[in-house]
Design a protein around this motif. Structure first.
Motif, PDB file in Angstrom:
ATOM      1  N   ARG A 309      31.620  14.852  28.640  1.00  0.00           N
ATOM      2  CA  ARG A 309      32.342  15.614  27.536  1.00  0.00           C
ATOM      3  C   ARG A 309      31.063  16.031  26.698  1.00  0.00           C
ATOM      4  O   ARG A 309      30.245  15.796  26.166  1.00  0.00           O
ATOM      5  N   ARG A 331      41.029  15.386  23.951  1.00  0.00           N
ATOM      6  CA  ARG A 331      39.915  15.043  24.591  1.00  0.00           C
ATOM      7  C   ARG A 331      39.138  13.866  24.067  1.00  0.00           C
ATOM      8  O   ARG A 331      38.048  13.939  23.350  1.00  0.00           O
ATOM      9  N   ALA A 346      41.100  14.498  30.068  1.00  0.00           N
ATOM     10  CA  ALA A 346      42.084  15.563  28.987  1.00  0.00           C
ATOM     11  C   ALA A 346      43.391  15.526  29.352  1.00  0.00           C
ATOM     12  O   ALA A 346      43.799  15.490  30.665  1.00  0.00           O
TER      13      ALA A 346
END
Length: 470
Positions: A309, A331, A346
């Motif tokens: 991420r 997210r 996500a």
């Protein structure tokens, strides 16, 4: 004493069960599925985990109150609840983006910086009127039970005080919709989309909803958005464990077929297998009583992503696509939802019409999934090239898992529209029957479902004249 039967193990139903058990009642919950949580589900694959229902919590005070009223451990002792800051990022079709912090002052500055001088004041002006609607309707809509049919005129009028331009207000009667208010008062398509898209993310159609629906945006900005570590399923687990600690009995795989009547009042429930569970009162927290619900549903795309991420990624982004679609992109930075630090989970979702629609056709499902990914790509989120796999969930999945016809995701109750935006009363047709959950007053959404449980429990423990906590 026969005790009380609660039908369904959704969050609203369990909120009622915990409160009733704490008040000394023997409570049995019958649930047609094999687990608790209702719409607050979880789906797992290859070390990834996803919330399949609500992804954020608003008004956490509702659930804090439940834990305070039902035991020694407070919510914060059993759940790591975190407030989102920044609260949300909005991305528009023209390439504009605005990152909104938590707090009204920061929001005004961010809007001025991204959308031009004066945008922040126009937004603040509209939310001041939304605050007036909130203060007018908060208690009757969120804290007082609805018993029987509303009195003539009750909740019929929109509480939003419209601004005037020239000699006439921007709308009257049915024309006073949220969409019209946004266009007239905010005077910037992007700022209007920020308002209407946020309300749509609550499950409310801004083209039909009264202008007072803006109170949802006011409340979100004022009280914030929250996320429990481990995902929203962690909240469902915590409420379930609180019920068990209070002695609530759960019977899973037990579908209620109807209410048993004796001497003109409820005497229990009949199960689909023909057996009966006797009770002195019944709290119905599942579909199947009254008219089928009306409303929209959601299409959700669970996406497994390769790669870490990116630092600074907002938890929540609303993409306002060129074709008018509002896509929610969640997210969370939560290790519990991914196999390792080199991957990301996500959830993309959008409001769609309820009912079977095109969702039995796998090609239509995949086409809509691609539409969501295209919207995210056009907004610059850079997800498509990282997709390992995705799993689509349609209104058919919502209907199968929750039992709500058409997969309707109930919206919060609102004043206005002659009472058309109210949910079913907290009291049933038959004496001794009560309603809780998203299909009961005050409607859908986790805070509202929690309040419905408090209302049903209050009417049982305090009597029919109970008008909510003070």
């Amino acid at each position: 004493m026969l005790g009380i039967v609660v039908v369904g193990a959704g969050l609203g139903a369990m909120a009622a069960a915990a409160r009733l058990a704490r008040a000394g009642h023997r409570v049995t919950v019958v649930e047609r599925s094999e687990t608790h949580g209702g719409a607050v589900g979880r789906w797992e694959r290859d070390g990834f985990a996803f919330d399949t229902g609500p992804g954020l919590l608003h008004f956490p005070a509702v659930w804090r109150d439940l834990f305070v009223k039902t035991g020694r451990e407070e919510l914060g002792e059993v759940l790591d609840l975190r407030q989102l800051d920044p609260a949300v990022e909005h991305r528009f079709a023209d390439g504009t983006a605005v990152l909104l912090p938590q707090g009204a002052g920061g929001v005004r500055r961010a809007l001025d910086a991204s959308l031009g001088a004066g945008a922040g004041e126009r937004w603040a002006s509209l939310l001041r009127r939304a605050r007036a609607a909130w203060e007018t309707t908060r208690r009757p809509l969120l804290e007082e039970p609805l018993t029987g049919r509303p009195a003539p005129g009750a909740f019929a009028e929109d509480a939003y005080p419209a601004a005037r331009r020239g000699l006439l207000p921007w709308g009257r009667g049915a024309d006073r919709t949220l969409a019209r208010a946004a266009a007239a008062e905010l005077r910037d398509p992007r700022l209007a989309a920020l308002l209407t898209g946020t309300v749509r993310d609550w499950g409310v159609d801004p083209e039909r909803a009264p202008a007072g629906a803006a109170l949802l945006v006011y409340a979100e900005q004022t009280f914030g958005s929250w996320y429990p570590a481990g995902g929203m399923r962690a909240l469902a687990d915590a409420v379930y464990e609180r019920c068990r600690a209070r002695g609530v009995e759960f019977r899973f795989g037990a579908e209620a077929a109807g209410i048993v009547e004796r001497s003109g009042r409820a005497a229990g429930v009949e199960l689909a297998d023909g057996s009966r569970v006797a009770a002195e009162a019944v709290v119905w927290g599942a579909p199947g009583v009254g008219a089928p619900p009306v409303g929209a549903s959601r299409f959700t795309l669970l996406v497994a992503l390769r790669g870490a991420r990116p630092p600074g990624t907002p938890h929540r982004t609303l993409v306002h696509a060129a074709d008018g679609l509002t896509v929610s992109v969640l997210r969370p930075d939560d290790p519990a939802l991914r196999p390792d630090a080199g991957h990301e989970a996500a959830v993309l979702s959008a409001q769609v019409s309820a009912g079977p629609g095109p969702w039995a056709d796998a090609r239509e499902v995949e086409a809509f999934a691609e539409r969501l990914l295209d919207a995210a790509e056009a907004a610059g989120l850079g997800l498509r090239g990282r997709v390992l796999w995705h799993r689509a969930r349609t209104p058919l999945d919502v209907e199968r898992e929750t039992g709500v016809p058409g997969g309707v995701v109930p919206a919060p109750a609102l004043a206005g529209g002659g009472g058309r935006f109210l949910a079913a009363p907290n009291t049933g047709r038959l004496p001794g029957t009560y309603r809780a959950g998203g299909l009961a007053h005050p409607g859908g959404g986790l805070p509202h479902a929690g309040m419905s449980g408090a209302m049903a429990a209050g009417l049982i423990t305090e009597g029919p004249d109970w008008r909510g906590s003070t």
